[in-house]
Design a protein around this motif. Sequence first.
Motif: not given
Length: 203
Positions: A32, A43-45, A48
């Motif tokens: 992050k 973003t979470s994507k 991930m």
Amino acid sequence: NQKTERAVGTKEDAKSLNFFLDSLTTKIHDIKTEILYSGKAVTSKKIMDHVMGRITPRVKVLEEFQKHNDELKALVGNGYTGATLERFNITKNHVSTFIKFKYNTDDFEFSDLDLEFVKDFEFYLRSVRKCANNTTLKYIANFKKIVIRAIDKEIIEKDPFKNFKGKKTKIVKKPISAKELAELETHQFSIERLSIVRDIFVF
């Protein structure tokens, strides 16, 4: 434990699971922070993709250059000469000082290489390092080999040298004079290899 989000107990399996979760949490925070520093949206994507290894590692120019030189060093005497290694070492030093001079950083990501970088490097060699035209193009040719290597390894897709044009200056060679030959014959070289080259030339 839903509140702490960690396994309950002191047995080895619980400790191993909690250690893994702690490591994963640290990794997510690091990713992050890295995305934030790059100026891109978090973003979470994206997080991930990094965690799952779906993001291509950010290979650095000087790191890859050093790998090439280390491999070349291991092959000196087996298809390559020490002089070839020295030329690539000098080129790497020039690229390193240019990156520090232009971008005030210790290395540069391959993904950020473009034609502007190449042209700026050429200008740096000519203006700051005071290199002649042919010498400048030799250093650029050496650097281009590292870039082609990166393309072959699929580190980058586009060749930043694609639209770069450079023309060598034609050198008119003339025979040395009798005086120059005499000076060459009597000169004492500190390197034995140069003395051998001189003897062969004189012969």
